[in-house]
Design a protein around this motif. Structure first.
Motif, PDB file in Angstrom:
ATOM      1  N   CYS A  40       0.695  -1.317  -0.048  1.00 53.22           N
ATOM      2  CA  CYS A  40       0.046   0.169  -0.005  1.00 53.22           C
ATOM      3  C   CYS A  40       0.905   1.263   0.011  1.00 53.22           C
ATOM      4  CB  CYS A  40      -0.769   0.085   1.434  1.00 53.22           C
ATOM      5  SG  CYS A  40      -1.861   1.667   1.482  1.00 53.22           S
ATOM      6  N   CYS A  43       0.075   3.314   3.401  1.00 59.20           N
ATOM      7  CA  CYS A  43       0.434   2.796   4.965  1.00 59.20           C
ATOM      8  C   CYS A  43       1.366   1.415   4.884  1.00 59.20           C
ATOM      9  CB  CYS A  43      -0.791   2.549   5.746  1.00 59.20           C
ATOM     10  SG  CYS A  43      -1.701   0.688   5.107  1.00 59.20           S
ATOM     11  N   CYS A  62      -6.700  -1.281  -0.071  1.00 55.36           N
ATOM     12  CA  CYS A  62      -6.070  -1.746   1.255  1.00 55.36           C
ATOM     13  C   CYS A  62      -6.840  -2.059   2.300  1.00 55.36           C
ATOM     14  CB  CYS A  62      -4.924  -0.494   1.661  1.00 55.36           C
ATOM     15  SG  CYS A  62      -4.242  -0.796   3.179  1.00 55.36           S
ATOM     16  N   THR A  64      -6.193  -2.018   5.437  1.00 55.42           N
ATOM     17  CA  THR A  64      -5.902  -1.149   6.575  1.00 55.42           C
ATOM     18  C   THR A  64      -6.434   0.312   6.629  1.00 55.42           C
ATOM     19  OG1 THR A  64      -3.965  -2.681   6.902  1.00 55.42           O
ATOM     20  CG2 THR A  64      -4.166  -0.653   8.249  1.00 55.42           C
ATOM     21  N   CYS A  65      -6.044   0.704   5.288  1.00 52.86           N
ATOM     22  CA  CYS A  65      -6.202   2.196   5.270  1.00 52.86           C
ATOM     23  C   CYS A  65      -7.226   2.626   4.310  1.00 52.86           C
ATOM     24  CB  CYS A  65      -5.202   3.171   5.230  1.00 52.86           C
ATOM     25  SG  CYS A  65      -4.349   2.980   3.524  1.00 52.86           S
TER      26      CYS A  65
END
Ligand SMILES: [Zn+2]
Length: 338
Positions: A40, A43, A62, A64-65
């Motif tokens: 990513c 992040c 992503c 996560t983000c």
């Protein structure tokens, strides 16, 4: 200041532009087997899920983000050659930018320069050197010079035809990608970069290069698409924002996180876009996007456009929901400095 898409991307010139761009894309895709996998860009996580395919390229999101990005993507070498030999940018430089320069200057670049000036004054940014990365046709740099705040204004523009235009305008030009700049450490007071970071193989390296050049307390202003903005979220692959050159689709939180991790304090993130509603409306009117199953959007964007279009766009812009995003940050002291 209100403007329409036709004023900045004239309807009569865009079909030819689309052909040039399609030709650039074909050349890029010929090297698809050399594209490489990246984590990513915001992040660094490698946990991503497939989002969609467009132009034979895969866009992943992503976990996560929620940044989405083209992966695998062209290498820095392939990208450098792509921009050096782009037919699309030659066309913009020869036909589109000259045709729309007055409108772009008044409605985009002058307000941008004034916003930069207000920011530099309120943050006490010193008046030495200003750098624009991705200066394009040079109009923004001209407006910055006109405001007489900075003693030195440098246009960084690696695309040859555009760099030549900047030189013809009398600007100081560096025709290298920012990662290859050698202005020195702590040499610059403010950097602005509009619609560049989404094109880059490594936004992280770009921000590191910016942080290195900037003095402590120096200002960084970025603009780029917001991957969570209205036209991208509604249109998906039909959005013109989703294109092969845009490798990275940050959102307000993920871009802030990346910029903070690069040695900056984020001062503000805003989405001052003016075109989201019009872009979706246009796709519907052109028959490229079906609003018949979406009565709410059908009403706002078609049936009651005259009444609701403008306040709806303002609502998007005011609530971080436009696809056009700005971030302003200040360079912090390096770790270990007091
Ligand atoms: Zn991420």
């Amino acid at each position: 200041m209100k403007f329409t898409e036709d004023e900045i991307r004239p309807d009569n010139l865009m079909p030819e532009q689309a052909e040039r761009f399609a030709s650039d894309i074909r050349r890029l895709l010929k090297r698809k087997s050399e594209f490489i996998h990246v984590p990513c860009p915001a992040c660094g996580s490698d946990e991503a899920e497939p989002l969609f395919i467009k132009f034979e390229l895969s866009y992943v999101k992503c976990r996560t983000c929620t940044t989405f990005y083209i992966n695998p993507r062209p290498t820095p070498e392939i990208l450098e050659l792509y921009y050096e030999t782009s037919e699309n940018y030659i066309y913009w430089n020869q036909y589109i930018f000259p045709a729309v320069e007055v409108a772009r200057r008044e409605k985009i670049f002058r307000p941008r320069a004034e916003r930069l000036l207000a920011l530099c004054r309120s943050e006490g940014v010193s008046q030495g050197t200003f750098v624009e990365v991705g200066a394009g046709f040079g109009t923004f740099c001209e407006e910055v010079i006109r405001l007489e705040y900075f003693r030195r204004v440098i246009a960084v523009e690696p695309t040859p035809d555009l760099a030549a235009t900047c030189r013809r305008k009398g600007l100081e030009v560096i025709d290298k990608p920012v990662e290859q700049l050698s202005l020195g450490v702590d040499a610059v007071d403010a950097i602005a970069s509009f619609e560049v970071i989404e094109h880059l193989f490594s936004p992280k390296e770009f921000l590191a290069a910016c942080a290195k050049m900037l003095k402590v307390g120096g200002a960084l202003i970025l603009s780029c698409p917001n991957g969570q903005g209205f036209d991208v979220a509604v249109l998906g692959t039909t959005s013109d924002t989703v294109d092969v050159e845009h490798l990275n689709y940050f959102n307000p939180a993920s871009l802030s996180r990346l910029v903070e991790a690069s040695g900056f304090t984020v001062l503000e993130v805003i989405t001052p876009g003016e075109l989201d509603a019009e872009l979706v409306r246009k796709k519907a009117l052109q028959g490229l996007f079906d609003l018949s199953g979406q009565p709410f959007l059908h009403r706002v964007l078609l049936e009651e456009w005259e009444r609701l279009g403008e306040p709806f766009q303002r609502f998007l812009a005011d609530n971080l929901l436009s696809s056009h995003m700005w971030l302003v940050a200040r360079k912090e002291k390096r770790q270990g400095e007091s």
